[in-house]
Design a protein around this motif. Structure first.
Motif, PDB file in Angstrom:
ATOM      1  N   GLU A  12     -28.564  38.845  30.945  1.00 30.11           N
ATOM      2  CA  GLU A  12     -28.953  39.530  29.734  1.00 30.11           C
ATOM      3  C   GLU A  12     -28.449  38.720  28.556  1.00 30.11           C
ATOM      4  N   SER A  13     -29.344  38.271  27.719  1.00 28.59           N
ATOM      5  CA  SER A  13     -28.946  37.504  26.549  1.00 28.59           C
ATOM      6  C   SER A  13     -29.311  38.317  25.321  1.00 28.59           C
ATOM      7  N   SER A  14     -28.411  39.178  24.912  1.00 29.58           N
ATOM      8  CA  SER A  14     -28.715  40.082  23.819  1.00 29.58           C
ATOM      9  C   SER A  14     -27.845  39.819  22.600  1.00 29.58           C
ATOM     10  N   TYR A  15     -27.220  38.670  22.541  1.00 33.78           N
ATOM     11  CA  TYR A  15     -26.306  38.386  21.443  1.00 33.78           C
ATOM     12  C   TYR A  15     -26.952  38.532  20.067  1.00 33.78           C
ATOM     13  N   TRP A  21     -16.117  32.411  21.642  1.00 32.85           N
ATOM     14  CA  TRP A  21     -16.885  31.183  21.826  1.00 32.85           C
ATOM     15  C   TRP A  21     -18.184  31.194  21.026  1.00 32.85           C
ATOM     16  N   VAL A  22     -18.891  32.317  21.023  1.00 32.93           N
ATOM     17  CA  VAL A  22     -20.200  32.375  20.379  1.00 32.93           C
ATOM     18  C   VAL A  22     -20.075  32.473  18.856  1.00 32.93           C
ATOM     19  N   GLU A  23     -19.264  33.402  18.390  1.00 32.18           N
ATOM     20  CA  GLU A  23     -19.123  33.567  16.938  1.00 32.18           C
ATOM     21  C   GLU A  23     -18.084  32.620  16.357  1.00 32.18           C
ATOM     22  N   GLY A  24     -16.955  32.490  17.028  1.00 32.74           N
ATOM     23  CA  GLY A  24     -15.858  31.670  16.504  1.00 32.74           C
ATOM     24  C   GLY A  24     -16.098  30.179  16.602  1.00 32.74           C
ATOM     25  N   SER A  25     -16.806  29.742  17.647  1.00 30.39           N
ATOM     26  CA  SER A  25     -17.048  28.313  17.846  1.00 30.39           C
ATOM     27  C   SER A  25     -18.502  27.921  17.668  1.00 30.39           C
ATOM     28  N   ALA A  26     -19.364  28.884  17.365  1.00 27.90           N
ATOM     29  CA  ALA A  26     -20.794  28.642  17.130  1.00 27.90           C
ATOM     30  C   ALA A  26     -21.473  27.962  18.321  1.00 27.90           C
ATOM     31  N   LEU A  27     -21.079  28.360  19.521  1.00 26.07           N
ATOM     32  CA  LEU A  27     -21.697  27.838  20.737  1.00 26.07           C
ATOM     33  C   LEU A  27     -22.737  28.845  21.196  1.00 26.07           C
ATOM     34  N   SER A  28     -23.826  28.384  21.762  1.00 29.39           N
ATOM     35  CA  SER A  28     -24.839  29.331  22.222  1.00 29.39           C
ATOM     36  C   SER A  28     -24.272  30.199  23.338  1.00 29.39           C
ATOM     37  N   GLU A  29     -24.760  31.419  23.418  1.00 31.49           N
ATOM     38  CA  GLU A  29     -24.301  32.333  24.461  1.00 31.49           C
ATOM     39  C   GLU A  29     -24.605  31.766  25.842  1.00 31.49           C
ATOM     40  N   ASN A  58     -19.862  28.263  31.135  1.00 25.06           N
ATOM     41  CA  ASN A  58     -18.619  27.504  31.130  1.00 25.06           C
ATOM     42  C   ASN A  58     -17.321  28.289  31.111  1.00 25.06           C
ATOM     43  N   ILE A  59     -17.350  29.520  30.674  1.00 26.16           N
ATOM     44  CA  ILE A  59     -16.087  30.261  30.610  1.00 26.16           C
ATOM     45  C   ILE A  59     -16.065  31.417  31.596  1.00 26.16           C
ATOM     46  N   GLU A  60     -14.870  31.763  31.990  1.00 34.30           N
ATOM     47  CA  GLU A  60     -14.658  32.962  32.776  1.00 34.30           C
ATOM     48  C   GLU A  60     -13.334  33.567  32.333  1.00 34.30           C
ATOM     49  N   SER A  61     -13.273  34.878  32.364  1.00 35.66           N
ATOM     50  CA  SER A  61     -12.046  35.577  32.011  1.00 35.66           C
ATOM     51  C   SER A  61     -11.223  35.767  33.275  1.00 35.66           C
ATOM     52  N   LEU A  62      -9.938  35.453  33.172  1.00 31.59           N
ATOM     53  CA  LEU A  62      -9.046  35.549  34.322  1.00 31.59           C
ATOM     54  C   LEU A  62      -7.838  36.408  33.986  1.00 31.59           C
ATOM     55  N   GLY A  96       0.487  18.763  35.786  1.00 40.45           N
ATOM     56  CA  GLY A  96       0.205  17.483  36.423  1.00 40.45           C
ATOM     57  C   GLY A  96      -1.113  16.862  36.001  1.00 40.45           C
ATOM     58  N   MET A  97      -1.890  17.569  35.188  1.00 40.99           N
ATOM     59  CA  MET A  97      -3.179  17.055  34.716  1.00 40.99           C
ATOM     60  C   MET A  97      -3.013  16.622  33.261  1.00 40.99           C
ATOM     61  N   GLU A  98      -3.554  15.476  32.936  1.00 40.00           N
ATOM     62  CA  GLU A  98      -3.509  15.002  31.557  1.00 40.00           C
ATOM     63  C   GLU A  98      -4.583  15.710  30.739  1.00 40.00           C
ATOM     64  N   PRO A  99      -4.223  16.210  29.546  1.00 41.38           N
ATOM     65  CA  PRO A  99      -5.263  16.786  28.685  1.00 41.38           C
ATOM     66  C   PRO A  99      -6.303  15.715  28.368  1.00 41.38           C
ATOM     67  N   ASP A 100      -7.549  16.072  28.423  1.00 39.60           N
ATOM     68  CA  ASP A 100      -8.628  15.116  28.214  1.00 39.60           C
ATOM     69  C   ASP A 100      -9.834  15.850  27.641  1.00 39.60           C
ATOM     70  N   ALA A 101     -10.856  15.111  27.308  1.00 39.04           N
ATOM     71  CA  ALA A 101     -12.098  15.721  26.842  1.00 39.04           C
ATOM     72  C   ALA A 101     -12.679  16.598  27.942  1.00 39.04           C
ATOM     73  N   ILE A 102     -13.273  17.700  27.536  1.00 41.74           N
ATOM     74  CA  ILE A 102     -13.917  18.598  28.489  1.00 41.74           C
ATOM     75  C   ILE A 102     -15.419  18.508  28.255  1.00 41.74           C
ATOM     76  N   PHE A 103     -16.151  18.311  29.322  1.00 46.52           N
ATOM     77  CA  PHE A 103     -17.603  18.269  29.249  1.00 46.52           C
ATOM     78  C   PHE A 103     -18.142  19.589  29.766  1.00 46.52           C
ATOM     79  N   LEU A 104     -19.033  20.192  29.008  1.00 46.25           N
ATOM     80  CA  LEU A 104     -19.561  21.508  29.343  1.00 46.25           C
ATOM     81  C   LEU A 104     -20.843  21.416  30.148  1.00 46.25           C
TER      82      LEU A 104
END
Length: 138
Positions: A2-5, A27-35, A41-45, A106-114
């Motif tokens: 459902e894409s009702s944003y 992510w959608v409003e604060g970062s202007a990324l499409s829903e 790419n994200i999940e709540s844990l 143990g992981m180096e911070p790096d660019a994240i590709f979506l």
């Protein structure tokens, strides 16, 4: 899915991955990324799951979102420890500054590709963009 944003509503889960509406809104409003991209790419844990993925020296006390990385050449999802997390409240190990974003121990911070809805690997998107006629020669 459902894409009702655009109507002001954000559904909370898709494809059995739970996404807290607060995280999706960030992510959608604060970062202007499409829903659509945010949902891929994200999940709540819960705190327990964040601690399993990040394996910090001192436990994270709250849940938060996790963004899993994709291989920039193939577009395939990386393992559960490749990515970045943002707990709902900054994580503050004793005697240290609060940490807003976390990567696995143990992981180096790096660019994240979506991951992208059209399934093209990020390398192809970059190559196509770089070779476009948007650049001019001096």
């Amino acid at each position: 899915m459902e894409s009702s944003y655009p109507n002001g509503k954000i559904s909370a889960s898709v494809n059995s991955i739970s996404i807290n509406p607060k995280h999706l809104t960030e992510w959608v409003e604060g970062s202007a990324l499409s829903e659509a991209i945010a949902r891929l790419n994200i999940e709540s844990l819960e705190a327990k799951e964040l601690n399993e993925r990040i394996q910090p020296k001192e436990p994270i006390k709250t849940g938060g979102w996790w963004c899993r990385d994709v291989n920039w050449r193939t577009g395939s999802r990386m393992g559960n420890r490749y990515g970045q997390a943002k707990p709902d409240r900054p994580h503050q190990p004793e005697g240290q500054k609060p940490r807003k974003y976390l990567t696995a121990s143990g992981m180096e911070p790096d660019a994240i590709f979506l991951a992208m809805p059209d399934k093209r690997p990020p390398a192809k998107v970059f190559y196509r963009s770089f070779n476009s006629s948007h650049f001019s020669h001096y």
